[in-house]
Design an enzyme around this catalytic site. Sequence first.
Site, mmCIF file in Angstrom:
data_model
loop_
_atom_site.group_PDB
_atom_site.id
_atom_site.type_symbol
_atom_site.label_atom_id
_atom_site.label_comp_id
_atom_site.label_asym_id
_atom_site.label_seq_id
_atom_site.Cartn_x
_atom_site.Cartn_y
_atom_site.Cartn_z
ATOM 1 N N CYS A 60 -17.263 0.167 7.516
ATOM 2 C CA CYS A 60 -17.943 0.694 6.340
ATOM 3 C C CYS A 60 -19.270 -0.037 6.119
ATOM 4 C CB CYS A 60 -17.056 0.556 5.104
ATOM 5 S SG CYS A 60 -17.784 1.250 3.604
ATOM 6 N N CYS A 64 -18.861 -4.537 -0.344
ATOM 7 C CA CYS A 64 -17.869 -4.938 -1.346
ATOM 8 C C CYS A 64 -17.270 -6.282 -0.932
ATOM 9 C CB CYS A 64 -16.778 -3.884 -1.463
ATOM 10 S SG CYS A 64 -17.405 -2.206 -1.762
ATOM 11 N N CYS A 67 -13.608 -6.613 0.420
ATOM 12 C CA CYS A 67 -13.064 -5.626 1.348
ATOM 13 C C CYS A 67 -13.129 -6.038 2.815
ATOM 14 C CB CYS A 67 -13.794 -4.297 1.160
ATOM 15 S SG CYS A 67 -13.043 -2.975 2.145
ATOM 16 N N CYS A 104 -1.629 9.211 -0.747
ATOM 17 C CA CYS A 104 -3.064 8.997 -0.881
ATOM 18 C C CYS A 104 -3.667 8.650 0.476
ATOM 19 C CB CYS A 104 -3.346 7.873 -1.875
ATOM 20 S SG CYS A 104 -5.102 7.704 -2.282
ATOM 21 N N CYS A 136 -3.686 12.669 -2.925
ATOM 22 C CA CYS A 136 -4.801 11.922 -3.500
ATOM 23 C C CYS A 136 -5.702 11.469 -2.355
ATOM 24 C CB CYS A 136 -4.263 10.715 -4.269
ATOM 25 S SG CYS A 136 -5.530 9.622 -4.962
ATOM 26 N N CYS A 196 -8.175 9.044 -10.871
ATOM 27 C CA CYS A 196 -7.479 7.771 -10.676
ATOM 28 C C CYS A 196 -8.553 6.693 -10.605
ATOM 29 C CB CYS A 196 -6.658 7.821 -9.386
ATOM 30 S SG CYS A 196 -5.794 6.283 -8.982
ATOM 31 N N ARG A 268 -0.822 1.968 -12.712
ATOM 32 C CA ARG A 268 -0.279 1.761 -11.368
ATOM 33 C C ARG A 268 -0.371 0.294 -10.946
ATOM 34 N NH1 ARG A 268 0.746 6.897 -9.492
ATOM 35 N NH2 ARG A 268 -0.424 8.549 -10.542
#
Length: 333
Positions: A60, A64, A67, A104, A136, A196, A268
Site C-alpha cells: 500500500c 499509516c 500498518c 468483510c 462488508c 462501519c 465491535r
Amino acid sequence: MMLNGQNTSLRNDWSLEEIKAIYFKPVLELIVEAATVHKQYQATGEVQVCTLLSVKTGGCSEDCAYCPQAARYHTGVDVHKLMSQDQVLTAAQRAKEGGSTRFCMGAAWREVRDNRDFDKVLDMVKGVNDMGLEVCCTLGMVNEYQAEKLKEAGLYAYNHNLDTSAENYASIITTRTYDDRLNTIDNVRKAGISVCSGGIIGLGETDEDRIGMLHTLSTMEQHPESVPVNALVPVKGTPLENQPLVSVWEMVRMIATARILMPQSMVRLSAGRERMSVTDQALCFLAGANSIFTGEKLLTTPNPDFDADKAMFQLLGLSPRKSFKEEAQPVVG
C-alpha cells in the site's frame, strides 16, 4: 430514559464536555451505566461473529504508522495480488460454517480505482451476498459512483475507520486527510450502505484524542451502524512498533463510552483481542460490545480462532447474531 441525570435517548448533539464527563467516570460506574443502556437498546446475550479476510495484501502507498501493509515499512508482510473469487468464496463458506454472519473483505489500497480489480471485487461481493452473509468491504477511499456500484453488487456495509481524532490524525497518517476519511463515509452513506467506522487506541494519542474521535462519530447526522474499537497490535518495522500495549480498562472505557453515546450502534471488539483473556472480553461485552472478529488472522495480525470463540460463547451464555438483523434496534421507552 435518565441515568444519573443523564439523558440516554438517541442524540447527535453531544458536546465534548458531556463526553468527557462520561469517559472519565469511575470505571465500575461507567460499566454499570453502559450495561444499562446496552440492555435498553440491544439483545445483551447476542454477539455478532464476523470474519475479516485480506483479499489483497501489502504494497500500500499510504504511510499509516500502525500498518504492516504499507510498502514503505519493512515488516515481513509478503505482497499478494488480489485473490481469486473461488478463493474468497471458499474462505467465506468456511467462515459461515464457523459461525460468522458477516464477512468483510479488506484490500490494501489507498483508494478504489475503476479497473478490472474493482470489477472482480464487485463479483466477490455478489458471491458472498448470495451465501446469505452480510458482506462488508474495506478498500480505502471510494467516490459516490464506486459506492453506488458496491451497493448494486449487494454490499451491506463499508468499513472506513477515523483511526483517531482530527487533531492527532496528521501524526499518524500524512498521505490523506481527515476530510478524505469523512468524505468517503459520506459517499457510502449516500449510496445507502451501512457505515462501519471507529478507531484504534494505543497510537500514542491522549485521552482527549479518544474523546475527540468519539465526538466526531457520535455527532454525525446518523451514527455509524457499526463502531469498531481496536487496540493497536504493534508490528515490528512500523513507526509504532514500540508502543506500550493498551490495557483492558482502556478498552472497556472506550467501549462503554461508545455504547452510551451511540446506543443503537453495533460496538465491535476488534483488533487486540488475541491477547485478551475470556474475563477481559467478558468485561467488554458487559460494557456494551456486541460483535467480534474471529478466525486465525485479522488482516495480517493474530486473532483467536473459531474453536476458542465457540468455547467462550458457551461459557458466557452468548449466542451469535443472525445475518441481516436490523442494525438499528427499535427505540424502547
